[in-house]
Design a protein around this motif. Structure first.
Motif, PDB file in Angstrom:
ATOM      1  N   ILE A  94      88.939  19.850 -18.123  1.00 32.71           N
ATOM      2  CA  ILE A  94      88.237  20.431 -16.990  1.00 32.71           C
ATOM      3  C   ILE A  94      89.098  21.436 -16.236  1.00 32.71           C
ATOM      4  N   MET A  95      90.383  21.528 -16.633  1.00 35.03           N
ATOM      5  CA  MET A  95      91.243  22.526 -16.011  1.00 35.03           C
ATOM      6  C   MET A  95      90.878  23.945 -16.458  1.00 35.03           C
ATOM      7  N   GLN A  96      90.027  24.058 -17.487  1.00 35.00           N
ATOM      8  CA  GLN A  96      89.556  25.376 -17.906  1.00 35.00           C
ATOM      9  C   GLN A  96      88.559  25.876 -16.876  1.00 35.00           C
ATOM     10  N   LEU A  97      88.968  26.831 -16.050  1.00 34.41           N
ATOM     11  CA  LEU A  97      88.114  27.362 -15.005  1.00 34.41           C
ATOM     12  C   LEU A  97      87.275  28.520 -15.529  1.00 34.41           C
ATOM     13  N   VAL A  98      86.003  28.496 -15.198  1.00 35.64           N
ATOM     14  CA  VAL A  98      85.096  29.566 -15.588  1.00 35.64           C
ATOM     15  C   VAL A  98      84.973  30.523 -14.408  1.00 35.64           C
ATOM     16  N   LYS A  99      85.582  31.693 -14.532  1.00 36.18           N
ATOM     17  CA  LYS A  99      85.535  32.685 -13.457  1.00 36.18           C
ATOM     18  C   LYS A  99      84.139  33.309 -13.419  1.00 36.18           C
ATOM     19  N   THR A 100      83.521  33.241 -12.242  1.00 36.52           N
ATOM     20  CA  THR A 100      82.103  33.591 -12.112  1.00 36.52           C
ATOM     21  C   THR A 100      81.881  34.626 -11.023  1.00 36.52           C
ATOM     22  N   GLY A 101      80.941  35.537 -11.279  1.00 42.18           N
ATOM     23  CA  GLY A 101      80.549  36.526 -10.297  1.00 42.18           C
ATOM     24  C   GLY A 101      79.093  36.360  -9.908  1.00 42.18           C
ATOM     25  N   LEU A 102      78.814  36.508  -8.621  1.00 41.12           N
ATOM     26  CA  LEU A 102      77.473  36.338  -8.074  1.00 41.12           C
ATOM     27  C   LEU A 102      76.932  37.699  -7.664  1.00 41.12           C
ATOM     28  N   CYS A 103      75.739  38.055  -8.160  1.00 43.31           N
ATOM     29  CA  CYS A 103      75.215  39.407  -7.948  1.00 43.31           C
ATOM     30  C   CYS A 103      74.603  39.637  -6.572  1.00 43.31           C
ATOM     31  N   ALA A 104      74.390  38.591  -5.799  1.00 42.13           N
ATOM     32  CA  ALA A 104      73.815  38.762  -4.457  1.00 42.13           C
ATOM     33  C   ALA A 104      74.139  37.534  -3.626  1.00 42.13           C
ATOM     34  N   PHE A 105      74.163  37.740  -2.299  1.00 41.55           N
ATOM     35  CA  PHE A 105      74.465  36.635  -1.391  1.00 41.55           C
ATOM     36  C   PHE A 105      73.349  36.488  -0.357  1.00 41.55           C
ATOM     37  N   GLY A 106      72.112  36.496  -0.863  1.00 38.32           N
ATOM     38  CA  GLY A 106      70.969  36.209  -0.010  1.00 38.32           C
ATOM     39  C   GLY A 106      70.673  34.727  -0.023  1.00 38.32           C
ATOM     40  N   MET A 107      69.408  34.380   0.160  1.00 34.05           N
ATOM     41  CA  MET A 107      69.036  32.969   0.233  1.00 34.05           C
ATOM     42  C   MET A 107      69.426  32.204  -1.024  1.00 34.05           C
ATOM     43  N   SER A 108      69.119  32.742  -2.187  1.00 33.57           N
ATOM     44  CA  SER A 108      69.416  32.013  -3.423  1.00 33.57           C
ATOM     45  C   SER A 108      70.920  31.862  -3.643  1.00 33.57           C
TER      46      SER A 108
ATOM     47  N   ALA B 264      83.970  36.440  -7.484  1.00 35.64           N
ATOM     48  CA  ALA B 264      83.411  37.738  -7.111  1.00 35.64           C
ATOM     49  C   ALA B 264      81.994  37.577  -6.578  1.00 35.64           C
ATOM     50  N   ILE B 265      81.696  38.251  -5.483  1.00 39.83           N
ATOM     51  CA  ILE B 265      80.368  38.206  -4.862  1.00 39.83           C
ATOM     52  C   ILE B 265      79.968  39.629  -4.461  1.00 39.83           C
ATOM     53  N   VAL B 266      78.741  40.002  -4.774  1.00 34.59           N
ATOM     54  CA  VAL B 266      78.236  41.305  -4.366  1.00 34.59           C
ATOM     55  C   VAL B 266      77.531  41.178  -3.020  1.00 34.59           C
ATOM     56  N   GLU B 267      78.027  41.886  -2.035  1.00 33.43           N
ATOM     57  CA  GLU B 267      77.361  42.038  -0.740  1.00 33.43           C
ATOM     58  C   GLU B 267      77.362  43.530  -0.428  1.00 33.43           C
ATOM     59  N   ARG B 268      76.204  44.124  -0.401  1.00 30.87           N
ATOM     60  CA  ARG B 268      76.117  45.579  -0.301  1.00 30.87           C
ATOM     61  C   ARG B 268      76.610  46.114   1.044  1.00 30.87           C
ATOM     62  N   ASN B 269      76.336  45.370   2.112  1.00 35.03           N
ATOM     63  CA  ASN B 269      76.695  45.885   3.444  1.00 35.03           C
ATOM     64  C   ASN B 269      77.479  44.898   4.301  1.00 35.03           C
TER      65      ASN B 269
ATOM     66  N   LYS C 102      82.858  31.017   3.977  1.00 33.67           N
ATOM     67  CA  LYS C 102      82.937  29.814   3.139  1.00 33.67           C
ATOM     68  C   LYS C 102      83.610  30.065   1.794  1.00 33.67           C
ATOM     69  N   TYR C 103      83.648  31.326   1.377  1.00 29.84           N
ATOM     70  CA  TYR C 103      84.149  31.629   0.026  1.00 29.84           C
ATOM     71  C   TYR C 103      85.214  32.726   0.121  1.00 29.84           C
ATOM     72  N   SER C 104      86.255  32.421   0.839  1.00 28.94           N
ATOM     73  CA  SER C 104      87.288  33.418   1.129  1.00 28.94           C
ATOM     74  C   SER C 104      88.078  33.819  -0.112  1.00 28.94           C
ATOM     75  N   ASP C 105      88.056  33.001  -1.157  1.00 29.25           N
ATOM     76  CA  ASP C 105      88.790  33.330  -2.380  1.00 29.25           C
ATOM     77  C   ASP C 105      88.057  34.375  -3.220  1.00 29.25           C
ATOM     78  N   ALA C 106      86.791  34.595  -2.927  1.00 30.31           N
ATOM     79  CA  ALA C 106      85.999  35.542  -3.722  1.00 30.31           C
ATOM     80  C   ALA C 106      86.174  36.961  -3.200  1.00 30.31           C
ATOM     81  N   THR C 107      86.346  37.887  -4.115  1.00 31.45           N
ATOM     82  CA  THR C 107      86.414  39.304  -3.757  1.00 31.45           C
ATOM     83  C   THR C 107      85.008  39.850  -3.563  1.00 31.45           C
ATOM     84  N   ILE C 108      84.804  40.591  -2.485  1.00 31.26           N
ATOM     85  CA  ILE C 108      83.492  41.171  -2.209  1.00 31.26           C
ATOM     86  C   ILE C 108      83.409  42.561  -2.839  1.00 31.26           C
ATOM     87  N   TYR C 109      82.311  42.766  -3.570  1.00 32.54           N
ATOM     88  CA  TYR C 109      82.045  44.078  -4.166  1.00 32.54           C
ATOM     89  C   TYR C 109      80.749  44.629  -3.569  1.00 32.54           C
TER      90      TYR C 109
END
Length: 385
Positions: free
Chosen positions: A34-48, A67-72, A79-86
């Motif tokens: 379980i130490m194998q981490l799956v690096k994941t990116g989220l395309c939007a940070f709305g309700m879903s 990685a998280i996409v937030e346009r503006n 809550k997710y300070s480790d994620a880079t915002i794109y």
């Protein structure tokens, strides 16, 4: 018990491992993997993103939401300070070190962003209803296969307590041969929501059929498979300025089985969400899963724990003829569902090669039903699949 035989100085010896030791070894091996981490990116940070994806990716020890996409905005930082915002999906795909992309944008963009992610060499989870039509869905499935990548559709309602309870009752066989079933997803939302991608009648893929219908159709096909034909009535109760907010679909199966799927936004008093009738009895089940509301209220879906509030009352009625041909009527309570199980299955597929949950190739049949329902309603005829 596990017995191991070994020889020493021409003498045979037995080693006996208790179940506790075997369990410890298995858990130890799992913890190593379980130490194998799956690096994941989220395309939007709305309700879903806030409710259905980010909390689970953070709490599951096998994923790293990087990685998280937030346009503006930069709401995810709290809550997710480790994620880079794109600022765009394109930027994230070009720069982020990720192997899994969650496409949780409006359905009208699913095809574009999923194709973009696959061509960038990323595995993809795309939200229901997958795409706006079956031709787009089939193209993406083919592309994923050509690239050797996995593509899964996020069908979270497979992990609802009510759906699982119905599945359990059907599998127990107390109802006998199933003859008829109705699945409903009703709401009382008579005013505009302001979400153009869901309510604009000119936006392909908008409306309840693609939104809620994708859940009901998926559940029907999970229970019974692909029907032979269907008839559908799809329209807008709120008027021509809105996308469809009402549908009724009759699915025709072999052996004269009928399944009715229905949804309306003018339902103030709730119906039973599931009604199943067989030649030995009937089962009625309420729509009682509350995970979405609990997550919206701030619940933390802790990995490996039952984070869902237990049901305080019964939510179903089972009425059937027992082995003695006597009628039994039982009030039932469903066990908790857990959306974390979806991401657990994704992880087990990646690490252990287990079955992929809701693979895109399977969901193509749901898209065929949606397309057929649109055609049936428009032409006023039965459509064969």
């Amino acid at each position: 018990m596990i017995f191991v035989i070994f020889k020493f100085s021409n003498e045979k010896y037995w080693l006996v491992f208790s179940e506790d030791i075997v369990a410890f070894i298995n858990n130890f091996v799992k913890k190593i993997k379980i130490m194998q981490l799956v690096k994941t990116g989220l395309c939007a940070f709305g309700m879903s993103g806030k409710i259905f994806h980010a909390p689970f990716l953070k709490e599951h020890s096998g994923f790293f939401l990087s990685a998280i996409v937030e346009r503006n905005k930069e709401e995810s930082k709290e809550k997710y300070s480790d994620a880079t915002i794109y600022r765009s999906v394109e930027e994230m795909l070009q720069n982020a070190d990720i192997e899994l992309v969650v496409v949780n944008t409006p359905v009208q963009t699913h095809f574009e962003y999923t194709k973009m992610a696959l061509e960038a060499g990323k595995n993809v989870i795309v939200e229901k209803p997958f795409t706006v039509n079956v031709s787009e869905a089939e193209e993406l499935v083919k592309l994923a296969e050509e690239k050797g990548l996995f593509l899964s559709v996020y069908q979270n309602r497979r992990f609802d307590r009510d759906y699982l309870q119905v599945q359990k009752i059907i599998n127990e066989g107390k109802l006998g041969n199933i003859k008829e079933m109705e699945i409903r997803f009703d709401r009382f939302r008579t005013e505009a929501s302001g979400k153009a991608h869901k309510e604009n009648p000119d936006a392909t893929g908008s409306g309840s059929l693609h939104d809620l219908g994708s859940h009901l159709i998926d559940q029907a096909t999970q229970y019974f498979g692909l029907p032979e034909k269907l008839f559908a009535d799809v329209f807008s109760m709120k008027g021509k300025d809105f996308a469809n907010d009402y549908f009724e679909i009759i699915l025709y199966y072999k052996n004269d089985v009928r399944v009715r799927l229905k949804s309306s936004v003018f339902t103030k008093e709730a119906h039973y969400a599931y009604a199943v009738h067989g030649d030995k009895g009937s089962f009625l089940q309420e729509r009682s899963d509350d995970q979405e509301n609990e997550l919206a209220a701030g619940a933390i879906p802790e990995y490996g724990k039952d984070w869902v509030e237990p049901l305080q009352e019964t939510d179903g009625i089972l009425n059937f003829l027992n082995e003695n041909k006597q009628t039994e009527r039982i009030l039932t309570s469903s066990e908790s569902g857990n959306y974390m199980n979806y991401y657990q299955q994704i992880y087990e597929f990646i690490v252990f090669g287990y079955a992929l949950p809701s693979p895109a190739g399977e969901i193509v049949r749901n898209m065929k039903i949606i397309d057929a329902a649109v055609e049936s309603s428009k032409e006023g005829k039965v459509v064969y699949l």
